[in-house]
Scaffold this motif. Sequence first.
Motif: not given
Length: 123
Positions: A39-40, A76-81
């Motif tokens: 998880p990022v 890449y499932d990096i949301t939200p920022i």
Amino acid sequence: MATTARKSVLVVTRHAHQGSALGRSALDAALVSATFELPVTLLFQGQGVLQLLPEQDCTEAGIRNLRKVIESLPLYDITPIYVDAAAAARYALQAELLPPQAQLISLDRQRQLLADHDHILGF
């Protein structure tokens, strides 16, 4: 068989896209972590918010336009920022110029992000 919780990663980027490849390094670290299904979360602070400008000239650093990479992060499932609201205001970065998945956050919310993650990578 015991299950192991996945460790969360917070990538904090504080440098502008001009004159440095640190912004690209931060994005690479986030993408690699996501590739390994960690998880990022990505946080733009200080001059790092300038990476979010729609028009960038990254030729000096010899890298691609970072905004295009940032816009691909949901793949890449990096949301939200997350974006430091005070820094965005300091650099007159208006909300409508931000990528669609960006959220302006307060200093208190940034502190909470730092406390909530297992690993913090700063660039």
